[in-house]
Design a protein around this motif. Structure first.
Motif, mmCIF file in Angstrom:
data_model
loop_
_atom_site.group_PDB
_atom_site.id
_atom_site.type_symbol
_atom_site.label_atom_id
_atom_site.label_comp_id
_atom_site.label_asym_id
_atom_site.label_seq_id
_atom_site.Cartn_x
_atom_site.Cartn_y
_atom_site.Cartn_z
ATOM 1 N N LEU A 430 1.107 -1.313 -0.362
ATOM 2 C CA LEU A 430 -0.036 -0.183 -0.043
ATOM 3 C C LEU A 430 0.663 1.343 -0.199
ATOM 4 O O LEU A 430 0.675 1.945 -0.931
ATOM 5 N N PHE A 433 1.057 3.872 -3.371
ATOM 6 C CA PHE A 433 -0.407 4.117 -3.144
ATOM 7 C C PHE A 433 -0.654 5.751 -2.132
ATOM 8 O O PHE A 433 -1.496 6.295 -2.401
ATOM 9 N N LEU A 436 -1.266 9.304 -3.634
ATOM 10 C CA LEU A 436 -2.308 9.566 -5.356
ATOM 11 C C LEU A 436 -3.325 10.757 -4.333
ATOM 12 O O LEU A 436 -3.697 10.660 -3.650
ATOM 13 N N ALA A 440 -8.519 8.030 -5.728
ATOM 14 C CA ALA A 440 -7.878 7.208 -6.064
ATOM 15 C C ALA A 440 -7.198 6.149 -5.211
ATOM 16 O O ALA A 440 -7.297 4.748 -5.405
ATOM 17 N N ALA A 441 -6.615 6.846 -4.384
ATOM 18 C CA ALA A 441 -6.106 6.255 -2.827
ATOM 19 C C ALA A 441 -6.788 5.085 -2.311
ATOM 20 O O ALA A 441 -6.270 4.545 -2.158
ATOM 21 N N ALA A 443 -9.687 4.110 -3.445
ATOM 22 C CA ALA A 443 -9.793 2.716 -3.857
ATOM 23 C C ALA A 443 -9.389 2.140 -4.761
ATOM 24 O O ALA A 443 -9.627 0.779 -5.035
ATOM 25 N N ILE A 444 -7.806 2.276 -4.580
ATOM 26 C CA ILE A 444 -6.818 1.184 -4.800
ATOM 27 C C ILE A 444 -6.654 0.229 -3.447
ATOM 28 O O ILE A 444 -5.955 -0.724 -3.165
ATOM 29 N N CYS A 445 -6.368 1.462 -2.151
ATOM 30 C CA CYS A 445 -5.681 0.792 -1.070
ATOM 31 C C CYS A 445 -6.924 0.045 -0.269
ATOM 32 O O CYS A 445 -5.950 -1.245 -0.245
ATOM 33 N N LEU A 448 -6.813 -3.615 -2.133
ATOM 34 C CA LEU A 448 -5.728 -3.911 -2.471
ATOM 35 C C LEU A 448 -4.942 -4.291 -0.572
ATOM 36 O O LEU A 448 -5.085 -5.644 -0.890
#
Length: 484
Positions: A430, A433, A436, A440-441, A443-445, A448
């Motif tokens: 993580l 990210f 970001l 977006a951070a 949504a990804i973290c 993930l």
């Protein structure tokens, strides 16, 4: 599952409500509110925590039918303490009107804190009774009613009368009214009161609960003292920044631990009732591993999304200090969760709760030493560092007592090591990210982090999570979920 769902609902709404109150009051007024609310927590702990703890330890579905004097003793003890606190609040209100007029005076804030503590104690006690009966539906309804009333009364009051005292009173009223609304299902079957049994139960409750009260009061005293020191040194606005970060972080990290504890400790109590003390201590060891395996990635994940959370959810007036204080508080609040949900139950199930006081005093001393040294070196953030130091020392002291010596609890060390390895891998995944764009951070973290740690948890069967999940979805019916 209804208990877990209720707690997640409660934690989520409290998170949103805390942000809303902070926005409506502003940093300075919220700092005053937070200081008074911390005082209410200490007061509630000192006066009512022994009853809540006794309910979780000595009350159950069987006791409800076969030993009615337990409930009688709990109810009458609560009524006596509550009446005394209500009388003290009336005196405080009279002082506020005559000696120290105004809604912002010390007497008025003390009155509001007392009424908030009264409502909180009433709600926590009845919620503990519902959990001890394993009545998840009743618990869910009680929490839902309380949250609906809290949003209406607290937010409405903060908007219409933006003074800390009125928001405190609204907080107590919401919890008290929820219990009154659910008083029918919360009651026990009618049974004659045995006076001789009342004295016996009160002695039992006091011997069991007083050491835990003392320790919990110390843990409640730490943030109260720290906020007061920060307010004295840097003003109420700085205390408000600290308070919002502490409140949001503690709720984020405490959600999983408290949700688990709602069921896990009762499973240990039930194991003792049916299979004896050895089975209960075995269950306590499993519980501790499960708490660690779920709390550690929760803490690391919260740190990973902290910049995004600040940008998206925190009121603009608090941004900057929020992330700074929260980052410093995360390790200490993680330790506090381990204290409450993994280590304290060891001594609760043994009914030997005195060791928790020594650990709490060690933590308080470390916190005090940190307050003397750290703010002078690094400024206001030193207060957050002092709190983390105190909670870390307390956790280490109690862990040494629980996990060493002839009566040490058998811990599944392989599971703890595997959880640590999985969490380290998740954090490394993580890390890139965090910088970001906030949306977006997040949504990804979030997915993930769940994916990386989930792979480790599934492949290594950390704390029996794979077996528990398999049992829940029916792939392995022979595995009992209550033994996870």
């Amino acid at each position: 599952m209804a208990v877990i769902a209720a707690f997640i609902l409660n934690a989520g709404l409290n998170f949103v409500l805390g942000l809303l109150i902070a926005w409506l009051l502003g940093p300075e007024a919220f700092g005053i509110f937070a200081l008074a609310a911390a005082g209410a927590v200490v007061l509630n702990t000192l006066l009512f925590e022994w009853l809540r703890l006794s309910a979780t330890r000595f009350y159950s579905g069987r006791v409800r039918l076969e030993e009615p004097w337990i409930r009688h003793g709990l109810d009458r003890a609560y009524a006596g303490v509550a009446l005394a606190l209500f009388a003290a609040a009336i005196v405080g209100a009279l002082c506020a009107l005559t000696i120290d007029p105004g809604s912002g005076g010390l007497a008025a804030l003390a009155t509001g804190a007392g009424l908030a503590a009264l409502g909180t104690g009433l709600f926590d006690y009845h919620a503990a009774l519902a959990r001890a009966r394993f009545d998840g539906g009743l618990y869910f309804r009680l929490v839902a009613v309380k949250n609906a009333l809290a949003v209406i009364l607290m937010a409405g009051t903060a908007w219409a009368l933006p003074q800390p005292i009125w928001v405190l009173i609204a907080a107590g009223a919401a919890q008290g009214l929820a219990v009154i609304a659910m008083r029918g299902p919360l009651s026990d079957p009618a049974a004659p009161v045995l006076r001789v049994r009342l004295t016996e139960t009160w002695r039992l409750f006091l011997a069991y609960g007083l050491p835990l009260i003392a320790a919990n009061a110390i843990y409640g005293l730490m943030p109260f003292v720290n906020r007061a020191v920060l307010a004295g040194q840097s003003g109420f606005a700085e205390a408000g920044y600290f308070a919002l970060a502490a409140d949001i972080t503690s709720r984020a990290l405490g959600t999983i631990g408290t949700a688990l504890d709602l069921l896990l400790f009762q499973l240990a109590v039930r194991a003792e009732e049916h299979e004896g003390r050895a089975a209960a201590e075995t269950q306590i060891g499993r519980n501790a591993a499960l708490v660690f395996a779920l709390m550690l990635p929760c803490a690391a994940g919260f740190w990973a999304v902290l910049p995004a959370l600040q940008a998206l959810a925190v009121p603009e007036a608090y941004r900057g200090p929020f992330a700074l204080y929260a980052g410093l508080l995360i390790p200490g609040l993680f330790c506090l969760a381990l204290l409450n949900f993994a280590l304290n139950p060891v001594f609760q199930i043994r009914r030997k709760t005195a060791p928790v006081i020594a650990a709490a005093l060690a933590g308080l001393a470390a916190n005090g030493l940190g307050l003397v040294i750290l703010p002078g070196l690094v400024g206001p953030p030193g207060v957050a560092m002092a709190q983390t130091l105190g909670l870390s020392v307390a956790t280490l002291a109690l862990a040494l007592r629980a996990l060493t010596g002839p009566e040490r609890v058998a811990m599944p060390w392989r599971d703890l090591a595997a959880a640590t390895l999985g969490c380290a891998a998740m954090t490394l995944a993580l890390w890139p990210f965090r910088g970001l764009d906030p949306a977006a951070a997040l949504a990804i973290c979030l997915p993930l982090g769940v994916l990386v740690y989930g792979v480790f948890a599934w492949s290594l069967d950390i704390a029996g999570l794979r077996r528990l999940l398999a049992a829940r979805i029916g792939r392995n019916p022979s595995v009992r979920a209550d033994r996870a």
